[in-house]
Write an enzyme that holds these catalytic residues in place. Structure first.
Site, mmCIF file in Angstrom:
data_model
loop_
_atom_site.group_PDB
_atom_site.id
_atom_site.type_symbol
_atom_site.label_atom_id
_atom_site.label_comp_id
_atom_site.label_asym_id
_atom_site.label_seq_id
_atom_site.Cartn_x
_atom_site.Cartn_y
_atom_site.Cartn_z
ATOM 1 N N GLN A 191 57.566 5.693 15.477
ATOM 2 C CA GLN A 191 56.866 4.418 15.307
ATOM 3 C C GLN A 191 57.843 3.260 15.082
ATOM 4 O O GLN A 191 57.603 2.140 15.543
ATOM 5 C CB GLN A 191 55.860 4.507 14.152
ATOM 6 N N ASN A 214 66.021 12.087 14.123
ATOM 7 C CA ASN A 214 65.572 13.453 14.411
ATOM 8 C C ASN A 214 65.050 13.554 15.844
ATOM 9 O O ASN A 214 65.181 12.630 16.653
ATOM 10 C CB ASN A 214 64.511 13.887 13.393
ATOM 11 N N SER A 237 75.469 17.956 15.828
ATOM 12 C CA SER A 237 76.885 17.673 15.586
ATOM 13 C C SER A 237 77.763 18.821 16.064
ATOM 14 O O SER A 237 77.350 19.984 16.045
ATOM 15 C CB SER A 237 77.126 17.444 14.095
ATOM 16 N N GLN A 259 81.014 20.282 9.729
ATOM 17 C CA GLN A 259 79.986 20.027 10.748
ATOM 18 C C GLN A 259 78.821 20.989 10.622
ATOM 19 O O GLN A 259 77.664 20.614 10.837
ATOM 20 C CB GLN A 259 80.591 20.112 12.146
ATOM 21 N N HIS A 262 75.748 20.018 8.516
ATOM 22 C CA HIS A 262 74.813 18.998 8.996
ATOM 23 C C HIS A 262 73.452 19.598 9.321
ATOM 24 O O HIS A 262 72.410 19.010 9.025
ATOM 25 C CB HIS A 262 75.357 18.338 10.270
ATOM 26 N N HIS A 328 83.707 16.128 18.296
ATOM 27 C CA HIS A 328 84.914 15.981 17.484
ATOM 28 C C HIS A 328 85.907 17.069 17.894
ATOM 29 O O HIS A 328 85.553 18.246 17.932
ATOM 30 C CB HIS A 328 84.620 16.171 15.993
ATOM 31 N N ASP A 361 84.479 10.317 10.007
ATOM 32 C CA ASP A 361 83.063 10.078 9.732
ATOM 33 C C ASP A 361 82.860 8.861 8.842
ATOM 34 O O ASP A 361 81.831 8.184 8.933
ATOM 35 C CB ASP A 361 82.444 11.297 9.040
ATOM 36 N N GLU A 415 72.015 -4.989 58.816
ATOM 37 C CA GLU A 415 70.999 -4.361 57.956
ATOM 38 C C GLU A 415 69.585 -4.840 58.292
ATOM 39 O O GLU A 415 68.619 -4.434 57.643
ATOM 40 C CB GLU A 415 71.310 -4.654 56.484
ATOM 41 N N HIS A 420 68.884 -13.207 54.864
ATOM 42 C CA HIS A 420 70.210 -13.135 54.244
ATOM 43 C C HIS A 420 71.255 -13.755 55.173
ATOM 44 O O HIS A 420 72.105 -14.553 54.747
ATOM 45 C CB HIS A 420 70.588 -11.672 53.979
#
Length: 430
Positions: A191, A214, A237, A259, A262, A328, A361, A415, A420
């Site tokens: 949202q 997320n 990660s 890592q 995480h 990393h 980080d 073309e 053009h």
């Protein structure tokens, strides 16, 4: 952690299975996100209040209750300890200094006939930064997203951050104050992304949305892309360590943990040509794991997506690393400069035993918003250039119109685009 050997006949298949990961393409989740985005697009603040009450367990009296004042952010900064204040301000200064080097400048050149060609660089007008809240509250994300935007010259930086149960994280708000965020809204999820993309009565529409989130946030960013720009759709990660055995095994073990803690689906991989060193790191992992507050998450990550890979040489380790293209990469070797030229694909490269990924980080200076899921093959870290756009400058002289007009006429007729061709021909001398 599983153990692999690069000399095994089926090693490539094992490596592909290890690194395979689809970024948030769950059909049910996408349908739910599509519904949320559409409701916010149609009903604005009313939908925003409804979803915030539902997902964040809050009671919202009116839409304006969703905005935090900048005075509240300054108060949050003032509430921190002196050490925390110093950490935030020093990190912000280092991040700013690094990103100042990325500022692009426009340029022009003049051809012999007087035609001027070039490029004009301008900042975006307004950007939105998404900052995770609740369990995952990251003041460092505020700095890494807002400071480059400010350096680029973005006029207005809008921050959205979910506050489950109405609980604000003072460190996050303090970071917003330090980074120069202009407005803060306590909304999150799909949202919030929809509100930034389409605008509501309260939240203004932005030109680009950046920042981690997320699976719902990732799916929403993918859905609104095209209406607004986005930085990337990030996956879990990742860290890949190339070691030669010269670094303390406990240091490497903790880097892998950094890592893995995480997320259960984060990835930590160690490449080394020394089998005895791999065993030393394995022992260090076993010794240290019980001291980790997030040990259950670390164990799940290492067992499902972690690996120690025995390679025949450091050169081969670089080849494998380039294939994985990690977020990393630590070159935890005695002479990292000798390997740097061999590395083609990595989000950030940490050179030498003292360059722990965690420093990147938080406070080294380069951005920690990095490409994941092998996208470092074609993508780059977030930077000032993500908040700027380029416009071409074309100022054709009278003489230039004579030569360029004939070229354009030939190509346009070829073309079948007569207008053009005529547009160019009308400027030719009779």
């Amino acid at each position: 952690m599983r153990k692999l050997n690069s000399q095994d006949q089926n090693f490539l298949a094992q490596l592909n299975a290890l690194t395979a990961f689809e970024v948030a393409q769950d059909v049910t989740l996408d349908q739910r996100v599509a519904e949320i985005v559409e409701q916010v697009k149609l009903h604005g603040d009313r939908a925003l209040i409804q979803y915030t009450e539902q997902f964040d367990r809050r009671q919202i009296g009116q839409a304006s209750d969703l905005e935090l004042s900048l005075d509240a952010c300054q108060a949050a900064f003032n509430s921190l300890s002196e050490q925390q204040k110093q950490a935030l301000t020093t990190a912000a200064e280092r991040i700013r200094r690094f990103h100042e080097k990325q500022k692009g400048e426009g340029w022009t050149y003049t051809e012999a006939d007087g035609t001027v060609l070039g490029q004009k660089i301008t900042p975006l007008d307004r950007v939105g930064i998404y900052v995770p809240g609740g369990k995952a509250a990251y003041p460092s994300s505020v700095l890494m997203n807002a400071v480059p935007a400010q350096v680029a010259g973005v006029a207005e930086i809008i921050m959205v951050v979910p506050t489950p149960d109405g609980i604000n994280n003072p460190f996050v708000l303090a970071a917003a104050y330090v980074a120069g965020v202009n407005r803060v809204f306590t909304v999150g999820g799909a949202q919030a992304v929809a509100a930034l993309a389409y605008g509501t009565q309260l939240i203004p529409a932005v030109d680009k949305i950046v920042g981690p989130g997320n699976a719902y946030v990732a799916a929403a960013k993918r859905r609104v892309f095209g209406v607004v720009g986005i930085d990337m759709v990030a996956g879990p990660s990742e860290i890949l360590v190339i070691a030669d055995g010269s670094t303390d095994p406990e240091w490497v073990a903790m880097d892998l943990f950094s890592q893995a803690e995480h997320d259960e689906i984060a990835q930590a991989i160690l490449l080394c040509p020394d089998e005895s060193y791999l065993k030393q790191v394995e022992l260090a992992l076993s010794r240290l794991i019980e001291t980790m507050p997030r040990r259950d998450t670390i164990k799940a990550s290492l067992s499902s997506r972690g690996a120690m890979i025995l390679v025949k040489s450091l050169d081969e380790a670089c080849t494998i690393s380039n294939y994985i293209a990690p977020e990393h990469l630590e070159l935890s070797v005695a002479q990292p400069e000798q390997l740097l030229d061999k590395i083609k694909h990595a989000g950030a490269i940490f050179m030498g035993q003292y360059s722990s990924e965690s420093l990147g980080d938080y406070c080294a200076g380069p951005n920690h918003v990095l490409p994941t899921g092998r996208t470092a093959r074609f993508a780059s870290p977030l930077g000032v250039y993500d908040f700027q756009k380029r416009s071409s400058i074309i100022h054709v002289s009278h003489q230039g119109a004579q030569s360029l007009g004939q070229i354009a006429s030939q190509l346009a007729h070829g073309e079948g685009l007569t207008a053009h061709a005529r547009s160019a021909e009308l400027r030719l001398e009779k």
